[in-house]
Design an enzyme around this catalytic site. Structure first.
Site, PDB file in Angstrom:
ATOM      1  N   ILE A   1      -2.830 -83.699 -51.895  1.00 45.86           N
ATOM      2  CA  ILE A   1      -3.713 -82.525 -51.862  1.00 45.86           C
ATOM      3  C   ILE A   1      -4.009 -82.103 -50.415  1.00 45.86           C
ATOM      4  O   ILE A   1      -4.984 -81.410 -50.148  1.00 45.86           O
ATOM      5  CB  ILE A   1      -5.003 -82.779 -52.662  1.00 45.86           C
ATOM      6  CG1 ILE A   1      -5.791 -83.968 -52.107  1.00 45.86           C
ATOM      7  CG2 ILE A   1      -4.667 -83.035 -54.120  1.00 45.86           C
ATOM      8  CD1 ILE A   1      -7.160 -84.173 -52.791  1.00 45.86           C
TER       9      ILE A   1
ATOM     10  N   THR B   1      -3.701 -84.611 -48.023  1.00 45.18           N
ATOM     11  CA  THR B   1      -4.153 -85.863 -47.432  1.00 45.18           C
ATOM     12  C   THR B   1      -3.062 -86.594 -46.666  1.00 45.18           C
ATOM     13  O   THR B   1      -3.350 -87.378 -45.769  1.00 45.18           O
ATOM     14  CB  THR B   1      -4.633 -86.791 -48.551  1.00 45.18           C
ATOM     15  OG1 THR B   1      -3.591 -86.836 -49.534  1.00 45.18           O
ATOM     16  CG2 THR B   1      -5.888 -86.265 -49.198  1.00 45.18           C
TER      17      THR B   1
ATOM     18  N   ARG C   1      -7.148-101.687 -43.883  1.00 42.47           N
ATOM     19  CA  ARG C   1      -6.007-101.377 -43.024  1.00 42.47           C
ATOM     20  C   ARG C   1      -5.754 -99.872 -43.069  1.00 42.47           C
ATOM     21  O   ARG C   1      -5.802 -99.262 -44.137  1.00 42.47           O
ATOM     22  CB  ARG C   1      -4.795-102.119 -43.584  1.00 42.47           C
ATOM     23  CG  ARG C   1      -3.724-102.421 -42.590  1.00 42.47           C
ATOM     24  CD  ARG C   1      -2.864-103.517 -43.213  1.00 42.47           C
ATOM     25  NE  ARG C   1      -1.556-103.559 -42.616  1.00 42.47           N
ATOM     26  CZ  ARG C   1      -0.466-103.923 -43.287  1.00 42.47           C
ATOM     27  NH1 ARG C   1      -0.548-104.240 -44.573  1.00 42.47           N
ATOM     28  NH2 ARG C   1       0.682-103.986 -42.672  1.00 42.47           N
TER      29      ARG C   1
ATOM     30  N   THR D   1      -2.769 -89.324 -39.858  1.00 44.44           N
ATOM     31  CA  THR D   1      -3.323 -88.636 -41.033  1.00 44.44           C
ATOM     32  C   THR D   1      -4.739 -89.144 -41.333  1.00 44.44           C
ATOM     33  O   THR D   1      -5.577 -88.397 -41.823  1.00 44.44           O
ATOM     34  CB  THR D   1      -2.415 -88.818 -42.266  1.00 44.44           C
ATOM     35  OG1 THR D   1      -2.128 -90.200 -42.440  1.00 44.44           O
ATOM     36  CG2 THR D   1      -1.116 -88.046 -42.111  1.00 44.44           C
TER      37      THR D   1
ATOM     38  N   GLY E   1     -10.092 -96.735 -49.454  1.00 47.12           N
ATOM     39  CA  GLY E   1      -9.927 -95.282 -49.422  1.00 47.12           C
ATOM     40  C   GLY E   1     -10.611 -94.674 -48.214  1.00 47.12           C
ATOM     41  O   GLY E   1     -11.635 -95.169 -47.748  1.00 47.12           O
TER      42      GLY E   1
ATOM     43  N   GLU F   1     -13.120 -89.857 -48.565  1.00 45.51           N
ATOM     44  CA  GLU F   1     -14.480 -89.388 -48.830  1.00 45.51           C
ATOM     45  C   GLU F   1     -15.537 -89.960 -47.902  1.00 45.51           C
ATOM     46  O   GLU F   1     -16.548 -89.317 -47.635  1.00 45.51           O
ATOM     47  CB  GLU F   1     -14.823 -89.665 -50.303  1.00 45.51           C
ATOM     48  CG  GLU F   1     -13.930 -88.821 -51.196  1.00 45.51           C
ATOM     49  CD  GLU F   1     -13.968 -89.183 -52.668  1.00 45.51           C
ATOM     50  OE1 GLU F   1     -14.731 -88.547 -53.391  1.00 45.51           O
ATOM     51  OE2 GLU F   1     -13.206 -90.081 -53.092  1.00 45.51           O
TER      52      GLU F   1
HETATM   53 MO1  MOS Z   1     -12.806 -86.694 -55.127  1.00 50.02          MO
HETATM   54  S1  MOS Z   1     -14.642 -85.764 -55.395  1.00 50.02           S
HETATM   55  O1  MOS Z   1     -13.122 -88.188 -55.835  1.00 50.02           O
HETATM   56  O2  MOS Z   1     -11.667 -85.842 -56.026  1.00 50.02           O
END
Ligand code: MOS
Length: 691
Positions: A461, A463, A580, A586, A654, A657
């Site tokens: 998306i 990322t 890691r 990116t 992750g 976010e």
């Molecule tokens: Mo994200 S708000 O977990 O797509």
């Protein structure tokens, strides 16, 4: 390719799709070539509750370019009403203002839009309620997302609160906010006999396929979803909204001829999801030395009458700081409003704003440095579950960030630094986001003439998934990264989870590693051309044994004009501990993007819903402001080297976010330090700084 070249993970590989995107060759959902596409334009309800009493389509269909108009009277019937948000054009009932009540399909987008304007729709309105009122009727949902307990209590909060020598009790609010990815929600779809092929702007081709199949009552095999490139989502494309269903209906109605449907920017404020407003009451009880004894976090939010969405706002207070006694709760107001949905770090993002500003208020109450206050309340184990952390480097982030930011030179007194007309201040806040791995993801790897083909139905998306999955595969295969071709974004590739919950790389990467292991164990390190293997990512057994979260520290410098209240952010530093880092290039971009969105949350973003009409009036980028280049000055990002053997085979957490979490609190704390004004209601606009 015989030499096992390892170490692709950790290198700053340039995006494999960079050139295609910059040159404009990467096709987005509206751009895939199809023959003679028709165009869809939808009309949203002009009432917040009631029913459509009549739709006169005569004037619209009189235009020869208008092919058909879909309404609740003639639209294709859906098989499942399980999800009332997607149960569209099936009945005259209206559940919220802007809900799709008609779709015009025409030979051109102009004719579709013109036809939509020609529709005569009359309504029978009922009384509606669209205002989040903390004193109104509230209910306790069964669980909050994603199936977490609604309320928790550990120890005896009431007694500890009563006995606490130092107390901070405050209420904070965050407004309704809307995701504004550059590419709107859009689809190109064609119905072919019993099935459909849809190019959709989605965070997950397989989840969207499952939703379409279930909603239309057709086999999974009869639905193909394709999304090679997606112009942002932030959660708004994490689950299919009603526009996807309308695109499929329009394609079905035309029986063969493809359709294109792009939601307008204004319509994105009506039916593609939003972050619920929150009202958060925080109580922090502490010893004079700042040691927390009691924490409570009570969140009030809204949901839609047609479908429950219960955001997990108070959840971070269950794991963030040590305190023997604590309590969290969530209450919802059920309103005649659009269905709330995912927006970058749902739960954690608004849910860390309130407690992290409260921690700043406690620091002042106790006369302790706010960095030191957080370090003093570092827990040994996860406070509510008692589980050890798989890794937790919040303190390292705070210390490293303080060093980089020059925190030591800070005058603890507010309103102490003025240069000309500008008041300067600095602030800090912690950041956190859970580590997730989704079930049911597989990959396929095939040895080709000149390398390996890695296939997985994942979505990029924006990322960097196209890029980093190749790096993970290269290391797992013992191959050079340039010998690995990755193919994603199509349900013809093996089933993969959504790009959401910051779980993509962790989940898809695990599937790729397991598939590479299988290929090598069955066929050796030099498999013959054409050999392939497919494997599924296992569930993580360590989930039960460890608490897994990423952490970070956000530092902000703000300047506020003493006369106008104008607020600017000259400088931010974000230091993260997120396992890691697969690709520093990116990753840095992800963190900077999220901190930028955090600046938007802090200073600008606010969707204003007029309770009289149920209409979001700030429904474009002239009224709903997001940061532009001119708003962003220095954002410095780095991370703590972290080894975590428990999260997944790559050791990653992750990163999509966590960069937004805590940013708004750091800015609010800095704004207080600059001005002496404590703003507890986002966004922090000039008017609030002129009190
Ligand atoms: Mo994200 S708000 O977990 O797509």
């Amino acid at each position: 390719m015989s030499s096992p070249v390892s170490g692709a993970i950790g290198t700053p590989r340039v995006r494999v799709d960079a050139e295609q995107k910059v040159a404009g060759h990467a096709p987005y959902a509206m751009e895939h070539e199809v023959a003679e596409p028709a165009y869809v334009f939808v009309v949203g309800a002009r009432i917040a509750r009631g029913r459509v009493s009549e739709i006169d389509t005569a004037a619209a269909v009189a235009d020869p370019d208008v092919l058909t108009v879909l309404t609740h009277e003639n639209a294709p019937r859906l098989a499942s009403d399980e999800d009332k948000e997607l149960w569209i054009l099936q009945s005259p009932e209206v559940g919220y203002r802007g809900q799709i009540v008609a779709a015009v399909i025409a030979a051109s987008s102009e004719a579709a839009r013109h036809g939509a304007e020609a529709l005569e729709i009359t309504y029978e309105a009922e009384e509606h309620e669209a205002e989040l009122d903390p004193d109104g009727e509230l209910y306790k949902p069964e669980t909050v997302n994603p199936e977490l307990p609604t309320d928790t209590e550990v120890g005896d909060f009431g007694a500890a609160w009563a006995a606490a020598p130092v107390k901070v009790e405050r209420t904070y609010t965050t407004p309704m906010e809307h995701n504004n990815p550059m590419e709107p929600h859009a689809s190109t779809a064609a119905w072919d006999g019993g099935g459909i092929t849809i190019y959709d702007s989605t965070q997950g081709v397989h989840p969207t396929r499952a939703t379409i199949a279930e909603t239309f009552g057709i086999d999974l095999d009869d639905v193909r979803v394709i999304a090679p490139y997606v112009g942002g989502g932030f959660g708004s494309k994490g689950t299919a909204h009603s526009n996807v269903i309308v695109a499929c209906m329009a394609a079905k109605a035309l029986a063969g001829r493809p359709v294109r449907f792009s939601v307008t920017r204004q319509q994105m404020f009506a039916f593609t999801g939003y972050r619920t407003p929150t009202i958060q009451r925080i109580r922090l009880g502490a010893e004079p030395d700042g040691k927390l004894t009691a924490i409570s976090h009570d969140a009030i939010e809204q949901t839609a009458r047609i479908k429950e969405f219960a955001e997990q706002t108070a959840v971070p207070s269950r794991m963030m700081y040590a305190a023997p006694h604590r309590r969290t709760s969530h209450r919802l107001a059920e309103l005649d409003v659009p269905v709330p949905s995912w927006m970058r770090a749902p739960g954690e993002c608004p849910g860390m704003f309130a407690p992290e500003v409260a921690m700043d208020e406690l620091a002042i109450e106790c006369g302790i440095d706010p960095v030191e206050l957080r370090i003093r309340n570092e827990p040994e184990v996860e406070p509510e579950s008692g589980l050890p952390f798989s890794s937790r480097n919040l303190v390292a982030c705070l210390r490293e960030g303080a060093e980089r930011f020059g925190w030591a030179e800070r005058d603890p007194e507010p309103r102490a630094r003025r240069e000309g007309d500008w008041l300067y201040g600095t602030g800090v806040a912690s950041s956190t986001y859970p580590v997730h791995r989704m079930p049911g993801t597989s990959a396929r790897i095939t040895r080709t003439a000149d390398g390996y083909l890695v296939e997985i139905g994942a979505a990029d998306i924006g990322t960097g998934a196209w890029t980093v999955l190749g790096q993970i595969a290269a290391d797992a295969l013992g191959a050079d990264v340039d010998e690995v071709e990755v193919q994603i974004g199509d349900t013809l590739r093996p089933k993969a989870s959504v790009a959401g919950g910051s779980s993509g790389t962790a989940t898809w990467g695990t599937a790729i590693v397991r598939t590479a292991e299988k290929l090598r164990s069955e066929h050796g390190d030099e498999p013959a051309e054409g050999t392939s293997a497919e494997a599924e990512a296992e569930e993580n057994e360590d989930d039960e044994k460890f608490a897994m979260h990423a952490f970070g520290a956000q530092f902000a410098e703000v300047k506020v004009n003493a006369y106008t209240g104008e607020i600017r952010i000259p400088r931010m530093v974000g230091i993260f501990a997120a396992g890691r880092i697969v690709n520093p290039r990116t990753a840095r971009s992800q963190f900077i993007g999220a901190m930028t969105m955090g600046i938007g949350m802090a200073l600008m973003e606010e969707s204003v819903l007029d309770p009289r009409s149920g209409h979001v009036v700030t429904h474009d980028l002239a009224e709903y402001h997001v940061p532009t280049n001119a708003d962003i000055q220095s954002i410095e990002v780095d991370w703590i080297a972290e080894e975590d053997k428990h999260v997944n085979p790559m050791g990653t957490k992750g990163i999509g976010e966590i960069g937004i979490v805590g940013a708004a609190a750091a800015i609010a704390n800095a704004a207080f330090h600059a001005t002496g004004l404590r703003i507890r209601d986002l966004p922090i606009t000039s008017d609030k700084l002129l009190r």
